[in-house]
Design an enzyme around this catalytic site. Structure first.
Site, PDB file in Angstrom:
ATOM      1  N   LYS A 153      -3.086  10.658  32.037  1.00 30.84           N
ATOM      2  CA  LYS A 153      -3.856  11.444  31.069  1.00 30.84           C
ATOM      3  C   LYS A 153      -4.497  12.680  31.679  1.00 30.84           C
ATOM      4  O   LYS A 153      -4.510  13.743  31.076  1.00 30.84           O
ATOM      5  CB  LYS A 153      -4.937  10.532  30.479  1.00 30.84           C
TER       6      LYS A 153
ATOM      7  N   GLU B  19       7.612  13.748  26.002  1.00 31.95           N
ATOM      8  CA  GLU B  19       6.706  12.840  26.715  1.00 31.95           C
ATOM      9  C   GLU B  19       6.905  11.385  26.292  1.00 31.95           C
ATOM     10  O   GLU B  19       6.856  10.490  27.119  1.00 31.95           O
ATOM     11  CB  GLU B  19       5.235  13.220  26.431  1.00 31.95           C
TER      12      GLU B  19
ATOM     13  N   HIS C 268      19.902  35.179  21.095  1.00 32.99           N
ATOM     14  CA  HIS C 268      19.948  35.776  22.440  1.00 32.99           C
ATOM     15  C   HIS C 268      20.420  34.783  23.490  1.00 32.99           C
ATOM     16  O   HIS C 268      20.314  35.055  24.677  1.00 32.99           O
ATOM     17  CB  HIS C 268      18.574  36.350  22.800  1.00 32.99           C
TER      18      HIS C 268
ATOM     19  N   GLU D  19       4.711  22.760  21.522  1.00 33.93           N
ATOM     20  CA  GLU D  19       3.933  21.522  21.591  1.00 33.93           C
ATOM     21  C   GLU D  19       4.707  20.360  20.956  1.00 33.93           C
ATOM     22  O   GLU D  19       4.713  19.243  21.474  1.00 33.93           O
ATOM     23  CB  GLU D  19       2.569  21.722  20.899  1.00 33.93           C
TER      24      GLU D  19
ATOM     25  N   TRP E  59      -1.969   5.544  40.141  1.00 32.19           N
ATOM     26  CA  TRP E  59      -0.725   6.046  39.569  1.00 32.19           C
ATOM     27  C   TRP E  59       0.001   6.872  40.620  1.00 32.19           C
ATOM     28  O   TRP E  59      -0.552   7.766  41.220  1.00 32.19           O
ATOM     29  CB  TRP E  59      -1.056   6.919  38.367  1.00 32.19           C
TER      30      TRP E  59
ATOM     31  N   ARG F  53      -5.991   7.137  33.387  1.00 29.22           N
ATOM     32  CA  ARG F  53      -5.863   7.963  34.589  1.00 29.22           C
ATOM     33  C   ARG F  53      -4.756   7.470  35.522  1.00 29.22           C
ATOM     34  O   ARG F  53      -4.453   8.095  36.522  1.00 29.22           O
ATOM     35  CB  ARG F  53      -7.184   7.956  35.359  1.00 29.22           C
TER      36      ARG F  53
ATOM     37  N   CYS G 125      -6.247   8.905  39.659  1.00 35.46           N
ATOM     38  CA  CYS G 125      -6.574   7.491  39.673  1.00 35.46           C
ATOM     39  C   CYS G 125      -7.938   7.323  39.028  1.00 35.46           C
ATOM     40  O   CYS G 125      -8.639   8.289  38.782  1.00 35.46           O
ATOM     41  CB  CYS G 125      -6.645   6.993  41.102  1.00 35.46           C
TER      42      CYS G 125
ATOM     43  N   LYS H 266       5.639  16.987  22.957  1.00 35.40           N
ATOM     44  CA  LYS H 266       5.178  15.671  22.517  1.00 35.40           C
ATOM     45  C   LYS H 266       6.338  14.684  22.514  1.00 35.40           C
ATOM     46  O   LYS H 266       6.233  13.564  22.999  1.00 35.40           O
ATOM     47  CB  LYS H 266       4.581  15.808  21.106  1.00 35.40           C
TER      48      LYS H 266
ATOM     49  N   ASN I 203      -9.731   8.926  44.899  1.00 36.07           N
ATOM     50  CA  ASN I 203      -9.035   9.670  43.859  1.00 36.07           C
ATOM     51  C   ASN I 203      -8.847  11.091  44.388  1.00 36.07           C
ATOM     52  O   ASN I 203      -9.827  11.769  44.667  1.00 36.07           O
ATOM     53  CB  ASN I 203      -9.882   9.679  42.589  1.00 36.07           C
ATOM     54  N   GLY I 204      -7.599  11.494  44.561  1.00 33.61           N
ATOM     55  CA  GLY I 204      -7.357  12.842  45.064  1.00 33.61           C
ATOM     56  C   GLY I 204      -6.192  12.849  46.027  1.00 33.61           C
ATOM     57  O   GLY I 204      -5.414  11.894  46.084  1.00 33.61           O
TER      58      GLY I 204
HETATM   59  O1  M6R Z   1      -7.167  17.316  29.970  1.00 34.72           O
HETATM   60  P1  M6R Z   1      -6.397  18.566  29.735  1.00 34.72           P
HETATM   61  O2  M6R Z   1      -6.341  18.953  28.313  1.00 34.72           O
HETATM   62  O3  M6R Z   1      -6.867  19.716  30.592  1.00 34.72           O
HETATM   63  O4  M6R Z   1      -4.928  18.233  30.193  1.00 34.72           O
HETATM   64  C1  M6R Z   1      -3.930  19.208  30.262  1.00 34.72           C
HETATM   65  C2  M6R Z   1      -2.549  18.591  30.321  1.00 34.72           C
HETATM   66  O5  M6R Z   1      -2.385  17.868  31.495  1.00 34.72           O
HETATM   67  C3  M6R Z   1      -2.282  17.677  29.123  1.00 34.72           C
HETATM   68  O6  M6R Z   1      -2.426  18.362  27.919  1.00 34.72           O
HETATM   69  C4  M6R Z   1      -0.857  17.106  29.199  1.00 34.72           C
HETATM   70  O7  M6R Z   1       0.079  18.119  28.989  1.00 34.72           O
HETATM   71  C5  M6R Z   1      -0.686  15.951  28.218  1.00 34.72           C
HETATM   72  N1  M6R Z   1       0.268  15.043  28.757  1.00 34.72           N
HETATM   73  C6  M6R Z   1      -0.239  16.391  26.882  1.00 34.72           C
HETATM   74  O8  M6R Z   1       0.166  15.398  26.026  1.00 34.72           O
END
Ligand code: M6R
Length: 595
Positions: free
Chosen positions: A590, A480, A496, A473, A78, A33, A8, A477, A104-105
């Site tokens: 994020k 997501e 395999h 990656e 969130w 966040r 948050c 992407k 937050n936590g």
């Molecule tokens: O802030 P960070 O780079 O440590 O975050 C790590 C992951 O949570 C972050 O890369 C996440 O996978 C993103 N959603 C990638 O797009």
């Protein structure tokens, strides 16, 4: 019901006002966040007025907020499981209305605490663990007259990483305590900002006070005092002037931050490699002396960590192994004082990664970090802190931070063999190629492809060697942003097992290098094509096996950076085609600041 609060944003303000609007502006900058509900509490006419709502704060008119108040706190939240309701939104007010609190936590022991409080007669209105903290402070107030002490004592009973902020009606002040989740204070004359990051007040001030774990701040209109949250002893307030980047918080004409940040890579890759050999020297020495170099990260950052380890092994012949932050405990017995860990993170606040660093530190491992956000926790707990200098990355899905991390890591590997100048030149050339690539014509090609792909549900991405992590990656992407099933594999894995999934018209993306790996990737293309797959080739050269060719302009060792960009563009344009919000994908936030 199990409530999981992922992360948050917290924002508090004291000054000349208008508090509510300042808080709203701060929360807008913290929405990366979390953005499923928000709340603002201000002190007005001697009472705490709380406004909460499900949805994003960005859509709220400032006229609907109080214009008189000069002190208040806010929160953007969130959640995944249940509880995206107005009642569960923060801040949560005390029974007598004398204080309100946001968190937050996760309070890991919240069930025990709640049970105990219920047995003592306390009632709960929400399903959150935050309300447990409110009631716990009330409980402490039975014996402690001072709210600061009661808050501190209650806080010390919480398990887990938690940061709280509390608005005190009776004393016209804000109390905040940090443990794990970030908190920083901005000071501009007699205005104070207490927030989850510096970016949220970057347009106001660059004078900040860092909060360490288990520190408490009490902020009045006349100043702030800091205390040790465990002992209650006052600690020194140190004001630092930091270089906070306030630029580029708006979309600058782009429809979404995601596309803007993809395009910004033409500059951010250059920024990432600006370190001189002299600045890198302490790291180069540490790497040369190390027995093993581990690279760690989570999510996208774990893939950059993989790519950095690849570069260290293949460019500089260094024994480098990449680990996932959240799997580190299985390797802890290998760590020794002779090793170093390179920690990769955009935010520098990822809980899994911080915990991994703590474990490595316990074994005397030297910590080096490459982080994007200035002044983050990970940078501060590192022995050597480097920055990827990508500027604020607002879109939840990482793009420019990823390529900057890879560029920085490849620079380090190149510097180890005296080739940093050459790599910088390649990056500059790639940057200029990208400028030519980011045109409406290119975007139209991706728009057309998105239209063709939008009805498909399963997709595969094959890469190998220097492009293995790019396949992972690239697939992440697109998952997501599009919520489609995209799976990245090492091309070698195909025969395999994975090939069983290939059917008529299954889209298979194949990252095709020009060098010695080319033949293997083309064989993989032929094998899937023979099973009816729709082959989408990514690389410099086209091939008759490709149904579609997404051309890249790779230069030297910049291949991985160049090859990931088509995936970012597919993610974006397919997301737009499917009607998702590319900047705020569902179920994600994020910065994953709790475990
Ligand atoms: O802030 P960070 O780079 O440590 O975050 C790590 C992951 O949570 C972050 O890369 C996440 O996978 C993103 N959603 C990638 O797009």
């Amino acid at each position: 019901m199990w409530i999981l609060k992922i992360m948050c944003g917290i924002f508090g303000y004291i000054g000349k006002g208008p508090a509510a609007n300042n808080i709203r502006e701060g929360l807008k900058r913290l929405e990366y966040r979390g953005y499923d509900s928000w709340g603002i509490a201000v002190l007005e006419d001697g009472n705490i007025q709380v406004q909460k709502q499900v949805g994003t704060i960005s859509k709220v008119d400032s006229e609907k907020l109080s214009s008189k108040a000069v002190i208040g706190v806010g929160h953007t939240r969130w959640a995944t499981h249940g509880g995206v309701t107005e009642i569960n939104a923060h801040p949560h007010i005390s029974t007598d209305g004398s204080f309100t609190l946001a968190q937050n936590g996760i309070v890991e022991n919240y069930q025990e605490l709640k049970k105990d409080l219920i047995n003592k007669g306390y009632e709960f209105r929400s399903q959150t663990d935050t309300e447990v903290i409110v009631r716990l402070v009330e409980e402490k107030l039975r014996t402690e007259k001072d709210l600061v002490t009661a808050t501190r004592l209650a806080f010390n009973l919480l398990e887990g990483r938690n940061t709280i902020i509390l608005l005190d009606r009776n004393e016209n002040r804000i109390i905040a305590i940090r443990n794990g989740s970030p908190l920083v204070i901005g000071i501009h004359g007699n205005e104070y900002y207490l927030a989850s990051d510096t970016l949220s007040f970057a347009d106001k001030t660059n004078n900040i006070v860092q909060m360490k774990n288990l520190e408490m701040v009490v902020a009045h209109p006349t100043g702030i005092k800091k205390f040790d949250a465990v002992t209650g002893k006052e600690v020194e307030v140190i004001i630092e002037e930091v270089d906070i980047e306030d630029s580029k918080i708006d979309k600058e004409g782009f429809q979404h931050f995601m596309l803007k940040e993809i395009v910004e890579q033409q500059d951010s890759i250059i920024n990432a490699v600006q370190y001189t050999d002299e600045e890198l020297q302490p790291l180069l020495d540490a790497i040369r002396q190390a027995e093993t170099v581990y690279t760690i990260g989570a999510g996208t950052a774990s893939f950059s960590a993989g790519q950095i380890a690849w570069a260290l092994r293949n460019i500089a012949e260094i024994k480098a192994i990449d680990l996932k932050s959240y799997e580190i405990s299985g390797y802890r017995n290998l760590f020794s004082e002779k090793d170093i860990v390179i920690v990769v993170s955009q935010s520098g606040e990822t809980a899994d990664t911080i915990e991994a660093v703590e474990i490595a530190k316990e074994h005397g491992v030297k910590i080096v970090s490459i982080v994007n956000m200035l002044g983050s926790t990970i940078s501060r707990i590192s022995d050597l802190a480097y920055y990827s200098r990508s500027g604020p990355e607002i879109c939840v899905a990482s793009t420019k931070a990823f390529t900057a991390q890879v560029a920085w890591g490849t620079l380090v590997a190149s510097a180890l063999v005296g080739r940093s100048g050459e790599y910088k030149k390649e990056i500059r050339q790639l940057s200029s190629n990208l400028k030519d690539q980011f045109t409406e014509d290119t975007f139209d090609q991706y728009r057309d492809l998105a239209k063709k792909l939008k009805k498909k549900e399963h997709f595969f991405v094959l890469g190998r060697d220097s492009n293995y992590y790019i396949a992972l990656e690239g697939a992440l992407k697109i998952k997501e942003i599009t919520y489609k099933h995209f799976e990245g594999f090492a091309a070698g894995e195909l025969k395999h097992g994975v090939i069983a999934l290939i059917d008529k018209d299954t889209p298979v993306f194949i990252i095709t290098p020009t060098g010695e790996q080319k033949a293997d990737l083309l064989s993989a293309a032929a094998e899937v094509k023979a099973r009816g797959a729709n082959v989408i080739g990514i690389g410099v050269e086209s091939n008759e096996l490709f149904d579609v060719h997404l051309k890249t302009n790779n230069i030297g060792s910049t291949d991985p950076i160049s090859n990931v960009i088509p995936f970012q563009l597919i993610a974006y344009f397919l997301g737009v085609e499917l009607g998702t919000d590319p900047d705020r994908p569902r179920n994600l936030a994020k910065s994953v600041t709790v475990k």
